[in-house]
Structures are given as structure tokens and as C-alpha cells.
Design a protein around this motif. Structure first.
Motif, short mmCIF file in Angstrom:
data_model
loop_
_atom_site.label_atom_id
_atom_site.label_comp_id
_atom_site.label_asym_id
_atom_site.label_seq_id
_atom_site.Cartn_x
_atom_site.Cartn_y
_atom_site.Cartn_z
N ALA A 285 0.84 -1.20 0.00
CA ALA A 285 0.00 0.00 0.00
C ALA A 285 0.88 1.25 0.00
N ALA A 286 0.63 2.15 -0.95
CA ALA A 286 1.43 3.37 -1.04
C ALA A 286 1.17 4.25 0.19
N PRO A 287 2.21 4.86 0.75
CA PRO A 287 2.03 5.63 1.99
C PRO A 287 1.22 6.90 1.80
N ALA A 288 0.30 7.13 2.69
CA ALA A 288 -0.49 8.37 2.74
C ALA A 288 -1.26 8.38 4.05
N ARG A 289 -1.30 9.54 4.68
CA ARG A 289 -2.09 9.68 5.90
C ARG A 289 -3.33 10.55 5.66
N HIS B 289 -3.93 6.98 -10.61
CA HIS B 289 -2.97 5.96 -10.17
C HIS B 289 -2.80 5.89 -8.66
N VAL B 290 -2.96 4.68 -8.10
CA VAL B 290 -2.76 4.49 -6.66
C VAL B 290 -1.53 3.63 -6.36
N GLY B 291 -0.89 3.07 -7.40
CA GLY B 291 0.27 2.21 -7.20
C GLY B 291 -0.09 0.74 -7.25
N GLY B 292 0.90 -0.08 -7.66
CA GLY B 292 0.66 -1.50 -7.74
C GLY B 292 -0.20 -1.90 -8.93
N TYR C 153 -5.89 -0.78 1.27
CA TYR C 153 -5.66 -1.12 -0.14
C TYR C 153 -6.02 -2.59 -0.36
N TYR C 154 -6.90 -2.84 -1.32
CA TYR C 154 -7.21 -4.21 -1.73
C TYR C 154 -6.79 -4.41 -3.18
N GLY C 155 -6.32 -5.61 -3.52
CA GLY C 155 -5.90 -5.89 -4.88
C GLY C 155 -6.34 -7.25 -5.37
N TYR C 156 -6.06 -7.52 -6.64
CA TYR C 156 -6.44 -8.77 -7.30
C TYR C 156 -7.95 -8.98 -7.28
N LEU C 157 -8.73 -7.89 -7.40
CA LEU C 157 -10.18 -7.99 -7.32
C LEU C 157 -10.80 -8.08 -8.71
#
Length: 314
Positions: A23-27, A168-171, A186-190
Motif C-alpha cells: 500500500a502506497a504511503p499516505a495519511r 494511479h494508486v500504485g501496484g 488497499y485491496y488488490g487482485y479484485l
């Protein structure tokens, strides 16, 4: 004729690329509604005045925010009325701040909203509803559009007011990627079916760790530890565990200690050992000029350091 076009998301699945800790860093997040088309560098090439961009970047940098362009699924008419902007802050737990813009200068209110000591000039409102972001940034990576748009459409059918396509959110290779705010999950492969199920479970406080890349508020090592804790002691909510100690070990690994939320049916404290590894070089995005190595994180030990709270999670 067989399509031999390289697709990074297909290749990542063939390689079984791990996505934990990516997960790309962000607060905080600054979301700007912009119908597109989005260039490869979406914000920089958005057409928003350079001076306004500079002030937004300065405010975002000072507050640890990430800037994303968003739009409603379905390619809305770019000539319609005022567009939305939002500042979402999951570091402080305060409600999201939403406003609208018609002229580029209106976005300076968003810059003010990023500063907790200054109030926007224009009309804004607070909202506590979640925000569902689906990366569909096709000119950044084709897989994001091919795999992201069906997911965005499925989520928008179920949650029309909460769902946005985003830049773009990365990955890219983990497409379709979905980010749930304010948790920063962050969720992926959906795909369209799994995305609806995963989001339903997340909103119900029952995270599906198999699809979770990590939480953007944590460094990759802690992300990996949190995902494993959610896998072992869940299903529970994304913020059930919080990092209380991170220690680098002599052998190159890390020791992570997490505190469990009281009353959630999880241990009060858990300790996990995380190792980092480098995978063989591969083409990681559709537009990459060549192969590159990727970093993975693996939990090699997880144990309870304290008692389990009495109220078991449903």
C-alpha cells in the motif's frame, strides 16, 4: 488470432506475486473531481492552472496528503455543473471535508482544508461516509482500465454515492485495485464479484485478509504484520490492530508488536517477525521499459504476547 499483448496483471497472477506490504504511503487524501481524459501524469497534466497546482502540492506535502483525480463511473458529461473536491483524513479521525469547484481558483479552498489551522473560504460540508476508490487510470497502465472499470461499475451499482474511479494508486499489476477511505485500506487482485463481497465485509468490520495489500498509514513491514494479524485473529475490522513497537533485528528482519482493540475478541498484544526478500526481476507494469526487481514481506513468526479480550468478534 491469439492476443499476445503483454498485460502486467496477467503476468503477476501467473507468477503469483505477493501483494502484502504494497500500500502506497499516505495519511491524508486530497480528491479532486476531474472527468478526464487523464494523462499519464494525471494531476500535473490535468489542465488546472500551474499556480493552483503548486499551492495544492505545497499544502498536500506539508500535511502528508496524496492527491488523486476522481470521477464518477460511466464517463459523466465534462460540461456539467460544479465538481467536487474532498479532504479525507484517517490520521486524526475527523470527518471528511467536501467542497465544490467551478474555476481553478476555487480549489484553493481545498488547500486551506488541508491545514487544520485555517478554514476554507467557500462553502464546505463534513461527511463521515466511506469513500470507495477504484483505480481506472488506463493511460498510466492498461490493466488498471481493463480490470478496474468493471469493478467500479459493480461497486457503483451497490454504493452509487460512495464510489469513484481514481487516478494511479500504485501496484498496477495487482489490478483491480480498490482503496477504502478513511481506513486507507488497499485491496488488490479484485474482480467485479469479489470486490462487492470484500467491500461489504470491510464495511461490516470483517476484513478479508486474502485480498488486503495493506494500510497506507503504516510502513510496509507493519502492513505485513497487520495483514497477518487480521488473517490469524480475524475476521475483524481493518483498524483492530495498531503498531506499538517496531524493532530492526540483527539478521535483517523486524520485530513488530501490535496492540489489539479492547473488546474485539483479539489478543491484547501480539508479536510478529517479518522478513524482507527480493524477487527475481520481471516486467512489473504494462508500460515498463524492462524488468525490475520487487520487494516482498513475509511474516515468519506470530505469537500472542497478552491475553485475549473477553468479547469475541462475531
Amino acid at each position: 488470432m491469439t492476443d499476445t499483448t503483454f498485460r502486467c496483471a496477467d503476468a503477476a497472477r501467473d507468477r503469483d506475486d505477493p501483494m502484502v506490504g504494497t500500500a502506497a504511503p499516505a495519511r491524508r487524501w486530497l480528491l479532486i473531481e476531474h472527468p478526464g481524459p487523464w494523462a499519464p501524469e494525471a494531476f500535473a497534466e490535468s489542465g488546472i492552472e500551474r499556480g493552483v497546482q503548486e499551492q495544492l502540492r505545497s499544502a498536500a506535502g506539508a500535511s502528508g496528503a496524496r492527491i488523486l483525480l476522481v470521477r464518477r463511473p460511466g464517463r459523466a458529461d465534462p460540461q456539467r455543473g460544479p465538481r467536487a473536491w474532498a479532504v479525507v483524513d484517517h490520521a486524526s479521525g475527523v470527518p471528511s471535508v467536501w467542497g465544490t469547484w467551478t474555476e481553478d481558483g476555487d480549489l484553493l479552498d481545498a488547500a486551506l482544508a488541508l491545514d487544520p489551522e485555517r478554514a476554507p473560504v467557500g462553502p464546505v460540508h463534513a461527511a463521515e461516509e466511506p469513500v470507495l476508490l477504484v483505480c481506472t487510470h488506463g493511460r498510466h497502465d492498461t490493466c488498471c482500465a481493463i480490470r478496474g472499470r468493471p469493478v467500479a461499475a459493480a461497486l457503483a451499482q451497490r454504493w452509487p454515492d460512495w464510489t469513484w474511479e481514481c487516478s494511479h494508486v500504485g501496484g498496477d499489476r495487482f489490478a483491480a485495485n480498490v482503496v477504502l477511505l478513511p481506513d486507507g485500506a488497499y485491496y488488490g487482485y479484485l474482480d467485479a464479484e469479489s470486490a462487492v463481497r470484500v467491500v461489504e465485509q470491510h464495511l461490516a468490520g470483517r476484513v478479508d485478509a486474502d485480498f488486503l495489500r495493506g494500510l497506507s498509514t503504516e510502513p510496509p513491514v507493519v502492513q505485513a504484520a497487520v495483514v497477518e494479524a487480521l488473517r490469524q485473529w480475524g475476521p475483524v475490522g481493518a483498524r483492530t490492530f495498531r503498531s506499538v513497537h517496531l524493532e530492526a533485528l540483527d539478521d535483517g528482519g523486524w520485530r513488530v508488536e501490535l496492540a489489539g482493540q479492547p473488546g474485539a475478541g483479539v489478543p491484547d498484544r501480539v508479536g510478529l517477525t517479518v522478513r524482507r526478500a527480493t524477487r527475481a526481476a520481471a516486467q512489473l507494469t504494462c508500460r515498463a521499459g524492462g524488468p525490475a526487481a520487487s520487494t516482498t514481506y513475509e511474516v515468519v513468526d506470530a505469537r500472542v504476547l497478552g491475553p485475549t479480550s473477553p468479547d469475541a468478534a462475531g
